[in-house]
Design a protein around this motif. Structure first.
Motif, PDB file in Angstrom:
ATOM      1  N   SER A   1      32.317 111.891   7.429  1.00  0.00           N
ATOM      2  CA  SER A   1      32.357 110.439   8.300  1.00  0.00           C
ATOM      3  C   SER A   1      31.012 110.194   8.379  1.00  0.00           C
ATOM      4  O   SER A   1      30.084 111.036   8.969  1.00  0.00           O
ATOM      5  N   THR A   2      30.738 108.905   8.224  1.00  0.00           N
ATOM      6  CA  THR A   2      29.405 108.333   8.697  1.00  0.00           C
ATOM      7  C   THR A   2      29.274 107.738  10.033  1.00  0.00           C
ATOM      8  O   THR A   2      28.295 107.350  10.463  1.00  0.00           O
ATOM      9  N   ASN A   3      30.257 107.740  10.628  1.00  0.00           N
ATOM     10  CA  ASN A   3      30.518 107.144  12.041  1.00  0.00           C
ATOM     11  C   ASN A   3      29.463 108.006  12.985  1.00  0.00           C
ATOM     12  O   ASN A   3      29.430 109.284  12.780  1.00  0.00           O
ATOM     13  N   ALA A   4      28.711 107.429  13.612  1.00  0.00           N
ATOM     14  CA  ALA A   4      27.556 108.075  14.445  1.00  0.00           C
ATOM     15  C   ALA A   4      28.220 108.870  15.599  1.00  0.00           C
ATOM     16  O   ALA A   4      27.534 110.099  16.202  1.00  0.00           O
ATOM     17  N   VAL A   5      29.445 108.672  15.982  1.00  0.00           N
ATOM     18  CA  VAL A   5      30.266 109.359  16.819  1.00  0.00           C
ATOM     19  C   VAL A   5      31.018 110.267  15.955  1.00  0.00           C
ATOM     20  O   VAL A   5      31.816 109.987  15.251  1.00  0.00           O
ATOM     21  N   GLN A   6      30.856 111.734  16.064  1.00  0.00           N
ATOM     22  CA  GLN A   6      31.451 112.574  15.163  1.00  0.00           C
ATOM     23  C   GLN A   6      32.471 113.793  16.057  1.00  0.00           C
ATOM     24  O   GLN A   6      31.789 114.063  16.880  1.00  0.00           O
ATOM     25  N   GLY A   7      33.536 113.879  15.670  1.00  0.00           N
ATOM     26  CA  GLY A   7      34.633 114.881  16.352  1.00  0.00           C
ATOM     27  C   GLY A   7      33.931 116.260  16.176  1.00  0.00           C
ATOM     28  O   GLY A   7      33.094 116.688  15.143  1.00  0.00           O
ATOM     29  N   ALA A   8      34.347 117.132  17.148  1.00  0.00           N
ATOM     30  CA  ALA A   8      33.858 118.708  17.198  1.00  0.00           C
ATOM     31  C   ALA A   8      34.210 119.245  16.120  1.00  0.00           C
ATOM     32  O   ALA A   8      33.394 119.994  15.522  1.00  0.00           O
ATOM     33  N   PRO A   9      35.345 118.968  15.395  1.00  0.00           N
ATOM     34  CA  PRO A   9      35.544 119.930  14.134  1.00  0.00           C
ATOM     35  C   PRO A   9      34.533 119.684  12.945  1.00  0.00           C
ATOM     36  O   PRO A   9      34.189 120.705  12.115  1.00  0.00           O
ATOM     37  N   LEU A  10      34.069 118.588  12.914  1.00  0.00           N
ATOM     38  CA  LEU A  10      32.999 118.176  11.765  1.00  0.00           C
ATOM     39  C   LEU A  10      31.650 118.959  12.065  1.00  0.00           C
ATOM     40  O   LEU A  10      31.181 119.496  11.166  1.00  0.00           O
ATOM     41  N   VAL A  11      31.329 119.215  13.445  1.00  0.00           N
ATOM     42  CA  VAL A  11      30.247 119.882  13.661  1.00  0.00           C
ATOM     43  C   VAL A  11      30.206 121.316  13.108  1.00  0.00           C
ATOM     44  O   VAL A  11      29.514 121.864  12.472  1.00  0.00           O
ATOM     45  N   VAL A  12      31.697 122.041  13.484  1.00  0.00           N
ATOM     46  CA  VAL A  12      31.700 123.285  12.860  1.00  0.00           C
ATOM     47  C   VAL A  12      31.810 123.438  11.128  1.00  0.00           C
ATOM     48  O   VAL A  12      31.199 124.279  10.728  1.00  0.00           O
ATOM     49  N   THR A  13      32.535 122.552  10.792  1.00  0.00           N
ATOM     50  CA  THR A  13      32.890 122.523   9.321  1.00  0.00           C
ATOM     51  C   THR A  13      31.257 122.033   8.555  1.00  0.00           C
ATOM     52  O   THR A  13      31.356 123.035   7.352  1.00  0.00           O
ATOM     53  N   LYS A  14      30.612 121.191   9.074  1.00  0.00           N
ATOM     54  CA  LYS A  14      29.428 121.011   8.476  1.00  0.00           C
ATOM     55  C   LYS A  14      28.500 122.231   8.418  1.00  0.00           C
ATOM     56  O   LYS A  14      27.804 122.766   7.467  1.00  0.00           O
ATOM     57  N   GLU A  15      28.517 123.093   9.431  1.00  0.00           N
ATOM     58  CA  GLU A  15      27.729 124.361   9.258  1.00  0.00           C
ATOM     59  C   GLU A  15      28.313 125.457   8.321  1.00  0.00           C
ATOM     60  O   GLU A  15      27.459 125.869   7.661  1.00  0.00           O
ATOM     61  N   VAL A  16      29.642 125.247   8.141  1.00  0.00           N
ATOM     62  CA  VAL A  16      30.079 126.209   7.033  1.00  0.00           C
ATOM     63  C   VAL A  16      29.721 125.589   5.554  1.00  0.00           C
ATOM     64  O   VAL A  16      29.214 126.445   4.862  1.00  0.00           O
TER      65      VAL A  16
END
Length: 408
Positions: free
Chosen positions: A54-69
């Motif tokens: 998602s390009t939304n500036a507000v991003q859910g916690a799962p995105l933070v985790v999955t982006k790291e992976v």
């Protein structure tokens, strides 16, 4: 438009676990009242991974985790997905919960936490119900049988009315390679990305950087070419896992079968994107807008997406009203460069505008065409060689009802 070829065939039993080494499952754990709400996808071995988010500036916690992976580990072996609560706008606790889901899934499977992606969808601003989620993770038993894939598809749904699955096989280095996908999404669909998931598996051998490059270019003309209501959500993603168990020589743009792979990945992505657009909340029709003759492909896609996203165009299609004025109006405010006196517009097979002026056509026949489940607008700008297509759906009474009572 891509179709089946000698080197690409649709698989009848569409199954995200069809590629070698993948397993899936889905259960009801208690996040939702009754429906399945927890899903797990696994690979026998760590897989190369690519993702678009998602390009939304507000991003859910799962995105933070999955982006790291995706961007740091660059390998993924499992993906845990919950539906019902988005785990977005939930602060530090939300991030702790997403990492806990990652850790407990890794513990369940006996793999490193950094190999586990996390995805959640549902209501924004509610804290995760961690007790049923953690209890559910212990119960997940993925399988390569069709039932497991069906349960996975059902467990990731929110307001979807149908599951969305597709799969194809192709040939690389003389070996059969399968690419399969499952998606969810039917509202807040304005990707780049939006409230949608698309999870794609393949047994092809390809490094993550080449997979990421292919996915990014394909996403621009598939998932990013659909819209339901213009809203961009906080959580959603396209993730591709490639585990290499087909044992082909690693794919690169110089590989002789690179085009086979990219074409098949494109077709899987386009299938899923159109299924999402067709299943828009309350939708009764799939709308396709094709633009030709723009100054560039980017301009063509911009116009196509503006037209298919116009509430007035969408309501006209719902009412089977051949009101082409709404179409040309949307072309005009798209922000693209146009010559109003060169535009030709057709509704299905029927030209309704030529050189920017109305032409005689049968309202009755065009209305009958617009009553079909799938309708197409062709817009010819006659200015250049750019072309692009976008997909969406009509806007109905049911859309308002569904979204007025979403938390009820």
């Amino acid at each position: 438009m891509l179709t089946e070829t000698m080197t690409m065939k649709r698989i009848t039993y569409k199954n995200i676990a069809s590629p070698k080494g993948f397993k899936a499952t889905g259960i009801h754990c208690g996040v939702k009242h009754k429906k399945k709400d927890l899903a797990l996808l696994t690979s026998e071995v760590p897989a190369s991974v690519a993702g678009v988010f998602s390009t939304n500036a507000v991003q859910g916690a799962p995105l933070v985790v999955t982006k790291e992976v995706v961007y740091t580990t660059q390998k993924m072996q499992a993906l845990i997905v919950s539906s019902g609560i988005a785990n977005s706008c939930t602060g530090k606790q939300g991030l702790i919960d997403a990492y806990t889901m990652q850790e407990k899934t890794a513990e369940k499977l006996g793999i490193a936490p950094g190999l586990v992606g996390v995805a959640s969808t549902g209501v924004i601003g509610e804290m995760m119900k961690m007790e049923p989620v953690l209890s559910g993770i212990k119960k997940l038993e993925p399988t390569d049988e069709l039932e497991g894939a069906i349960n996975f598809s059902q467990a990731i749904m929110t307001t979807d009315t149908v599951t969305k699955d597709t799969s194809y096989k192709t040939v690389i280095d003389g070996k059969e390679v399968i690419i399969a996908g499952t998606a969810k999404g039917s509202g807040m669909i304005e990707p780049n990305m939006a409230t949608m998931f698309a999870f794609i598996t393949t047994d092809a051998s390809i490094e993550s950087n080449y997979l990421q490059s292919a996915l990014k270019s394909i996403t621009d003309v598939t998932f990013n070419a659909i819209t339901v209501d213009g809203d961009t959500s906080t959580n959603d993603m396209v993730v591709v896992m490639a585990n290499g168990l087909a044992e082909n020589n690693p794919l690169t743009p110089l590989h002789p079968d690179w085009d086979n792979f990219v074409q098949t990945l494109h077709t899987v992505s386009l299938d899923l994107a159109k299924m999402i657009a067709k299943d828009g909340e309350g939708a009764t029709k799939l709308i396709e807008v094709e633009v030709r003759g723009a100054l560039s492909d980017e301009e063509a896609r911009k116009i196509a997406k503006t037209v298919v996203g116009s509430p007035l165009v969408k309501t006209a299609v719902f009412g089977s009203d051949a009101n082409w004025g709404r179409v040309i109006c949307a072309v005009g405010y798209s922000g693209a460069t146009i010559d109003p006196n060169a535009i030709k517009i057709s509704i299905g097979p029927t030209p309704v505008v030529e050189n920017g002026e109305p032409v005689l056509f049968s309202e009755e026949e065009t209305m009958l065409y617009l009553k079909q489940a799938e309708v197409k607008f062709l817009i010819e700008l006659n200015q250049g060689n750019g072309q692009g297509t976008a997909w969406g759906c009509d806007l109905t009474y049911d859309y308002v009802q569904i979204n007025a009572t979403y938390r009820s």
